[in-house]
Design a protein around this motif. Structure first.
Motif, short mmCIF file in Angstrom:
data_model
loop_
_atom_site.label_atom_id
_atom_site.label_comp_id
_atom_site.label_asym_id
_atom_site.label_seq_id
_atom_site.Cartn_x
_atom_site.Cartn_y
_atom_site.Cartn_z
N UNK A 1 -15.91 11.26 -21.88
CA UNK A 1 -16.47 11.16 -23.23
C UNK A 1 -17.78 10.38 -23.23
N UNK A 2 -18.74 10.87 -24.00
CA UNK A 2 -20.02 10.20 -24.19
C UNK A 2 -20.17 9.90 -25.67
N UNK A 3 -20.58 8.69 -25.98
CA UNK A 3 -20.81 8.31 -27.36
C UNK A 3 -22.30 8.12 -27.58
N UNK B 1 -19.04 11.22 -30.83
CA UNK B 1 -18.46 11.35 -29.50
C UNK B 1 -18.46 12.81 -29.07
N UNK B 2 -18.79 13.01 -27.79
CA UNK B 2 -18.84 14.36 -27.23
C UNK B 2 -18.26 14.34 -25.83
N UNK C 1 -31.94 8.79 -31.20
CA UNK C 1 -30.82 8.32 -30.38
C UNK C 1 -31.09 6.86 -30.04
N UNK C 2 -30.18 5.99 -30.46
CA UNK C 2 -30.33 4.55 -30.22
C UNK C 2 -29.68 4.11 -28.91
N UNK C 3 -28.56 4.74 -28.57
CA UNK C 3 -27.82 4.36 -27.36
C UNK C 3 -26.90 5.50 -26.95
N UNK D 1 -18.77 7.35 -19.33
CA UNK D 1 -17.61 6.88 -18.57
C UNK D 1 -17.84 5.55 -17.85
N UNK D 2 -19.07 5.21 -17.50
CA UNK D 2 -19.32 3.96 -16.79
C UNK D 2 -19.74 2.85 -17.74
N UNK D 3 -19.44 2.97 -19.04
CA UNK D 3 -19.87 1.98 -20.03
C UNK D 3 -19.31 0.60 -19.75
N UNK D 4 -18.12 0.51 -19.15
CA UNK D 4 -17.52 -0.80 -18.86
C UNK D 4 -18.42 -1.58 -17.91
N UNK D 5 -18.93 -0.94 -16.90
CA UNK D 5 -19.80 -1.65 -15.95
C UNK D 5 -21.08 -2.11 -16.64
N UNK D 6 -21.66 -1.27 -17.47
CA UNK D 6 -22.88 -1.66 -18.17
C UNK D 6 -22.61 -2.80 -19.14
N UNK D 7 -21.47 -2.78 -19.81
CA UNK D 7 -21.12 -3.83 -20.76
C UNK D 7 -20.95 -5.17 -20.10
#
Length: 91
Positions: free
Chosen positions: A4-6, A22-23, A63-65, A69-75
């Motif tokens: 999923x991509x938000x 979400x897509x 598009x702001x952001x 799937x790898x959002x946890x690492x970036x966060x």
């Protein structure tokens, strides 16, 4: 693992309401290329806030952001930066 991509988006004109959509990574989205100004279709996993604006039902959205799937690492990078005294500007 989720694919999923938000996308956090806002309208190009006022009032600037932020929305989250979400897509699935393979969903095709209609976007406008910021350089060529052409309207094209790309997969959600290929959308870039630096290269595209999103077109939904005839309305153009900035598009702001984009998180995927790898959002946890970036966060986690943001959290570490906050602990060192970095804080995002608030308006």
């Amino acid at each position: 693992m989720s694919n999923q991509y938000q996308l956090f988006i806002t309208t190009a004109d006022a009032p600037r309401l932020v929305r989250r959509r979400s897509y699935d990574g393979d969903d095709c989205l209609e976007v406008r290329d910021l350089v060529t100004r052409l309207t094209i279709r790309v997969r959600a996993q290929e959308v870039s806030l630096y290269r595209h604006t999103l077109l939904l039902e005839g309305t153009e959205y900035q598009i702001l952001n984009v998180t995927g799937p790898s959002a946890f690492r970036r966060g986690s990078v943001f959290i570490r930066s906050s602990q060192r005294g970095f804080s995002p500007s608030r308006r």
